[in-house]
Scaffold this motif. Structure first.
Motif, PDB file in Angstrom:
ATOM      1  N   LEU A   1      50.962   2.270 -17.453  1.00 17.42           N
ATOM      2  CA  LEU A   1      51.211   2.378 -18.890  1.00 17.42           C
ATOM      3  C   LEU A   1      49.984   2.644 -19.741  1.00 17.42           C
ATOM      4  O   LEU A   1      50.105   2.985 -20.919  1.00 17.42           O
ATOM      5  CB  LEU A   1      51.898   1.095 -19.382  1.00 17.42           C
ATOM      6  N   SER A   2      48.779   2.508 -19.195  1.00 10.46           N
ATOM      7  CA  SER A   2      47.586   2.582 -20.043  1.00 10.46           C
ATOM      8  C   SER A   2      47.219   4.027 -20.356  1.00 10.46           C
ATOM      9  O   SER A   2      47.543   4.955 -19.626  1.00 10.46           O
ATOM     10  CB  SER A   2      46.424   1.893 -19.328  1.00 10.46           C
ATOM     11  N   SER A   3      46.499   4.170 -21.472  1.00  5.36           N
ATOM     12  CA  SER A   3      45.970   5.476 -21.860  1.00  5.36           C
ATOM     13  C   SER A   3      44.461   5.454 -21.690  1.00  5.36           C
ATOM     14  O   SER A   3      43.806   4.468 -22.011  1.00  5.36           O
ATOM     15  CB  SER A   3      46.325   5.759 -23.321  1.00  5.36           C
ATOM     16  N   LEU A   4      43.914   6.560 -21.166  1.00 10.54           N
ATOM     17  CA  LEU A   4      42.447   6.666 -21.041  1.00 10.54           C
ATOM     18  C   LEU A   4      41.894   7.571 -22.140  1.00 10.54           C
ATOM     19  O   LEU A   4      40.759   8.032 -22.062  1.00 10.54           O
ATOM     20  CB  LEU A   4      42.082   7.208 -19.647  1.00 10.54           C
ATOM     21  N   GLU A   5      42.726   7.801 -23.160  1.00 12.14           N
ATOM     22  CA  GLU A   5      42.370   8.699 -24.275  1.00 12.14           C
ATOM     23  C   GLU A   5      41.010   8.353 -24.885  1.00 12.14           C
ATOM     24  O   GLU A   5      40.239   9.244 -25.218  1.00 12.14           O
ATOM     25  CB  GLU A   5      43.462   8.567 -25.349  1.00 12.14           C
ATOM     26  N   SER A   6      40.742   7.061 -25.022  1.00  9.76           N
ATOM     27  CA  SER A   6      39.500   6.669 -25.704  1.00  9.76           C
ATOM     28  C   SER A   6      38.354   6.397 -24.719  1.00  9.76           C
ATOM     29  O   SER A   6      37.309   5.884 -25.102  1.00  9.76           O
ATOM     30  CB  SER A   6      39.754   5.414 -26.544  1.00  9.76           C
ATOM     31  N   VAL A   7      38.583   6.734 -23.441  1.00  9.13           N
ATOM     32  CA  VAL A   7      37.551   6.486 -22.423  1.00  9.13           C
ATOM     33  C   VAL A   7      36.852   7.808 -22.106  1.00  9.13           C
ATOM     34  O   VAL A   7      37.504   8.837 -21.924  1.00  9.13           O
ATOM     35  CB  VAL A   7      38.206   5.920 -21.126  1.00  9.13           C
ATOM     36  N   SER A   8      35.536   7.768 -22.051  1.00  8.79           N
ATOM     37  CA  SER A   8      34.789   8.983 -21.712  1.00  8.79           C
ATOM     38  C   SER A   8      34.666   9.097 -20.196  1.00  8.79           C
ATOM     39  O   SER A   8      34.388   8.104 -19.508  1.00  8.79           O
ATOM     40  CB  SER A   8      33.409   8.909 -22.378  1.00  8.79           C
ATOM     41  N   PHE A   9      34.854  10.296 -19.692  1.00  8.24           N
ATOM     42  CA  PHE A   9      34.734  10.541 -18.242  1.00  8.24           C
ATOM     43  C   PHE A   9      33.356  10.104 -17.741  1.00  8.24           C
ATOM     44  O   PHE A   9      33.215   9.564 -16.648  1.00  8.24           O
ATOM     45  CB  PHE A   9      34.955  12.038 -17.966  1.00  8.24           C
ATOM     46  N   LEU A  10      32.328  10.334 -18.569  1.00  9.37           N
ATOM     47  CA  LEU A  10      30.958  10.009 -18.149  1.00  9.37           C
ATOM     48  C   LEU A  10      30.725   8.499 -18.054  1.00  9.37           C
ATOM     49  O   LEU A  10      29.780   8.058 -17.399  1.00  9.37           O
ATOM     50  CB  LEU A  10      29.947  10.624 -19.126  1.00  9.37           C
ATOM     51  N   SER A  11      31.585   7.724 -18.708  1.00 10.33           N
ATOM     52  CA  SER A  11      31.357   6.277 -18.726  1.00 10.33           C
ATOM     53  C   SER A  11      31.940   5.571 -17.493  1.00 10.33           C
ATOM     54  O   SER A  11      31.669   4.402 -17.273  1.00 10.33           O
ATOM     55  CB  SER A  11      31.957   5.656 -19.995  1.00 10.33           C
ATOM     56  N   VAL A  12      32.772   6.279 -16.723  1.00  7.49           N
ATOM     57  CA  VAL A  12      33.367   5.600 -15.556  1.00  7.49           C
ATOM     58  C   VAL A  12      32.584   5.952 -14.294  1.00  7.49           C
ATOM     59  O   VAL A  12      31.908   6.981 -14.235  1.00  7.49           O
ATOM     60  CB  VAL A  12      34.876   5.913 -15.394  1.00  7.49           C
ATOM     61  N   GLN A  13      32.708   5.073 -13.302  1.00 10.35           N
ATOM     62  CA  GLN A  13      31.833   5.148 -12.126  1.00 10.35           C
ATOM     63  C   GLN A  13      32.634   5.393 -10.845  1.00 10.35           C
ATOM     64  O   GLN A  13      33.781   4.987 -10.734  1.00 10.35           O
ATOM     65  CB  GLN A  13      31.087   3.801 -11.943  1.00 10.35           C
ATOM     66  N   GLY A  14      31.964   6.010  -9.878  1.00 10.01           N
ATOM     67  CA  GLY A  14      32.475   6.106  -8.508  1.00 10.01           C
ATOM     68  C   GLY A  14      33.901   6.621  -8.425  1.00 10.01           C
ATOM     69  O   GLY A  14      34.245   7.645  -9.017  1.00 10.01           O
ATOM     70  N   LYS A  15      34.737   5.868  -7.712  1.00 12.74           N
ATOM     71  CA  LYS A  15      36.119   6.278  -7.478  1.00 12.74           C
ATOM     72  C   LYS A  15      36.913   6.422  -8.785  1.00 12.74           C
ATOM     73  O   LYS A  15      37.887   7.167  -8.853  1.00 12.74           O
ATOM     74  CB  LYS A  15      36.761   5.222  -6.570  1.00 12.74           C
ATOM     75  N   GLN A  16      36.482   5.668  -9.815  1.00 11.08           N
ATOM     76  CA  GLN A  16      37.207   5.758 -11.085  1.00 11.08           C
ATOM     77  C   GLN A  16      37.142   7.174 -11.665  1.00 11.08           C
ATOM     78  O   GLN A  16      38.016   7.571 -12.426  1.00 11.08           O
ATOM     79  CB  GLN A  16      36.663   4.735 -12.078  1.00 11.08           C
ATOM     80  N   LYS A  17      36.133   7.938 -11.306  1.00  8.24           N
ATOM     81  CA  LYS A  17      36.047   9.325 -11.802  1.00  8.24           C
ATOM     82  C   LYS A  17      37.209  10.162 -11.257  1.00  8.24           C
ATOM     83  O   LYS A  17      37.820  10.938 -11.992  1.00  8.24           O
ATOM     84  CB  LYS A  17      34.705   9.955 -11.386  1.00  8.24           C
ATOM     85  N   SER A  18      37.525  10.017  -9.979  1.00  9.99           N
ATOM     86  CA  SER A  18      38.645  10.802  -9.421  1.00  9.99           C
ATOM     87  C   SER A  18      39.973  10.339 -10.023  1.00  9.99           C
ATOM     88  O   SER A  18      40.864  11.148 -10.288  1.00  9.99           O
ATOM     89  CB  SER A  18      38.672  10.723  -7.899  1.00  9.99           C
ATOM     90  N   GLY A  19      40.086   9.016 -10.254  1.00 13.38           N
ATOM     91  CA  GLY A  19      41.300   8.491 -10.882  1.00 13.38           C
ATOM     92  C   GLY A  19      41.449   8.991 -12.317  1.00 13.38           C
ATOM     93  O   GLY A  19      42.557   9.292 -12.773  1.00 13.38           O
ATOM     94  N   TYR A  20      40.322   9.082 -13.001  1.00 14.70           N
ATOM     95  CA  TYR A  20      40.336   9.592 -14.379  1.00 14.70           C
ATOM     96  C   TYR A  20      40.833  11.046 -14.383  1.00 14.70           C
ATOM     97  O   TYR A  20      41.678  11.431 -15.192  1.00 14.70           O
ATOM     98  CB  TYR A  20      38.928   9.505 -14.971  1.00 14.70           C
ATOM     99  N   LEU A  21      40.310  11.860 -13.461  1.00 18.24           N
ATOM    100  CA  LEU A  21      40.708  13.283 -13.403  1.00 18.24           C
ATOM    101  C   LEU A  21      42.192  13.416 -13.080  1.00 18.24           C
ATOM    102  O   LEU A  21      42.878  14.281 -13.624  1.00 18.24           O
ATOM    103  CB  LEU A  21      39.869  14.029 -12.360  1.00 18.24           C
ATOM    104  N   SER A  22      42.689  12.533 -12.206  1.00 16.10           N
ATOM    105  CA  SER A  22      44.110  12.560 -11.874  1.00 16.10           C
ATOM    106  C   SER A  22      44.949  12.236 -13.116  1.00 16.10           C
ATOM    107  O   SER A  22      45.987  12.858 -13.367  1.00 16.10           O
ATOM    108  CB  SER A  22      44.367  11.550 -10.758  1.00 16.10           C
ATOM    109  N   TRP A  23      44.475  11.253 -13.909  1.00 17.48           N
ATOM    110  CA  TRP A  23      45.183  10.928 -15.159  1.00 17.48           C
ATOM    111  C   TRP A  23      45.114  12.110 -16.123  1.00 17.48           C
ATOM    112  O   TRP A  23      46.121  12.501 -16.721  1.00 17.48           O
ATOM    113  CB  TRP A  23      44.546   9.692 -15.811  1.00 17.48           C
ATOM    114  N   TYR A  24      43.946  12.713 -16.249  1.00 16.64           N
ATOM    115  CA  TYR A  24      43.731  13.760 -17.257  1.00 16.64           C
ATOM    116  C   TYR A  24      44.547  15.019 -16.944  1.00 16.64           C
ATOM    117  O   TYR A  24      45.121  15.635 -17.836  1.00 16.64           O
ATOM    118  CB  TYR A  24      42.234  14.106 -17.332  1.00 16.64           C
ATOM    119  N   THR A  25      44.584  15.378 -15.668  1.00 20.56           N
ATOM    120  CA  THR A  25      45.242  16.637 -15.307  1.00 20.56           C
ATOM    121  C   THR A  25      46.741  16.477 -15.054  1.00 20.56           C
ATOM    122  O   THR A  25      47.492  17.431 -15.183  1.00 20.56           O
ATOM    123  CB  THR A  25      44.608  17.233 -14.024  1.00 20.56           C
ATOM    124  N   LYS A  26      47.184  15.283 -14.715  1.00 19.62           N
ATOM    125  CA  LYS A  26      48.571  15.146 -14.259  1.00 19.62           C
ATOM    126  C   LYS A  26      49.280  13.909 -14.815  1.00 19.62           C
ATOM    127  O   LYS A  26      50.317  14.018 -15.472  1.00 19.62           O
ATOM    128  CB  LYS A  26      48.526  15.081 -12.725  1.00 19.62           C
TER     129      LYS A  26
END
Ligand SMILES: [Fe+2]
Ligand SMILES: [Fe+2]
Length: 303
Positions: A11-36
């Motif tokens: 249910l969460s939104s990563l709208e206010s989270v910067s891609f550069l601020s997340v680390q390691g595996k969270q980067k791939s999870g962020y991209l999955s959220w952003y693209t899909k």
């Protein structure tokens, strides 16, 4: 007794989270959220499903994990607000998913913000299995929740119970037994196991599987819980393994097939009657979304 399972609200939104601020595996999870995932998991769908669940007047709401995307504390706080609207801790039984315990600091954040809904855990402990299984008994039902939410390497969505938790689960499944003297003892309670990952070998691809599913299968075959409810693979599935009924439910927020399952369980003279009703999204017209029956199954577990 009326049980409702819902799972994987993401249910969460990563709208206010910067891609550069997340680390390691969270980067791939962020991209999955952003693209899909942000297009698939919609808050307005989850809102309608939450209302529909409340309209069903459940005795217990069984929530089998993946409330968030990448286990950030802000996401966990956002999910805590929804959890409180979903129901009080006595009514909601929550187990975590791999997207909740996504990073090394996610477990502590869950314990801080979802503590009322989770079993008590030693502060600072990094053992995600230590407090499990959690057991809740109500109305002759025995609800047992386990945690398979280990932190994994990048691109892995595997889960693991671990030997110690599995041994405790076996004991929890045994529960009180009854039966006429001379006859083999039988479990008197209706037993339901909650697990995030698919419980049996071969139910999903290796990358998403429970590492010790073969060991769990032995425990399930030996102890035969009445119901096994799981999530993780975001689809509706029903399978009977010997006399054990296993059900997976689609994501509670999905524009494609958001669903919940209702289980009406009743004790009678000849055994436990269980009626399952699957409710799935009728249309995905945003705030106008509604749910309709999409399947039904009834069975009796005789004494
Ligand atoms: Fe999920
Ligand atoms: Fe998952």
């Amino acid at each position: 007794m009326r049980l409702i399972q819902l799972t994987d609200p993401h249910l969460s939104s990563l709208e206010s989270v910067s891609f550069l601020s997340v680390q390691g595996k969270q980067k791939s999870g962020y991209l999955s959220w952003y693209t899909k995932r942000r297009y698939i998991h919609r808050p307005e769908i989850l809102e309608r499903l939450t209302q529909a669940v409340h309209d069903e007047s459940p005795d217990q709401i069984l929530l089998t994990g993946d409330l968030v995307h990448i286990g950030l504390e802000d996401e966990i706080i956002e999910a805590a607000r929804w959890l409180r609207r979903l129901g009080a801790p006595e009514q909601v039984m929550l187990i975590p998913g791999n997207h909740d315990n996504y990073a090394p600091d996610s477990l502590a954040a869950m314990n801080r913000h979802w503590g009322d809904y989770l079993p008590a855990q030693d502060a600072g402990s990094s053992d995600y299995t230590a407090a499990y299984p959690v057991v809740r008994t109500t109305g002759g039902l025995r609800l047992i929740g386990v945690s398979t939410a280990c932190v994994t390497r990048i691109f892995s969505a595997e889960g693991e119970l671990g030997k110690a938790q599995l041994a405790r689960l076996r004991d929890a499944l045994i529960g009180p037994v009854s039966g006429p003297s001379g006859a083999s003892p039988k479990r008197s309670e209706f037993t339901c196991l909650l697990i995030h990952h698919p419980p049996l070998p071969g139910m999903t691809k290796q990358r998403k599987a429970l590492r010790d599913a073969a060991d769990l299968q032995l425990v399930i075959e030996e102890q035969r819980p009445d119901l096994v409810l799981y999530g993780h693979i975001h689809c509706n599935r029903e399978r009977q393994h010997r006399e054990v009924h296993t059900f997976c439910t689609a994501s509670a927020s999905s524009v494609n097939n958001a669903s919940y399952r209702v289980f009406d369980v009743e004790k009678t003279d000849d055994g436990w009657h269980c009626r399952m009703r699957l409710m799935s999204l009728d249309n995905h017209d945003g705030a106008g979304a509604s749910f309709k029956p999409a399947g039904e199954l009834s069975w009796i577990r005789t004494w």
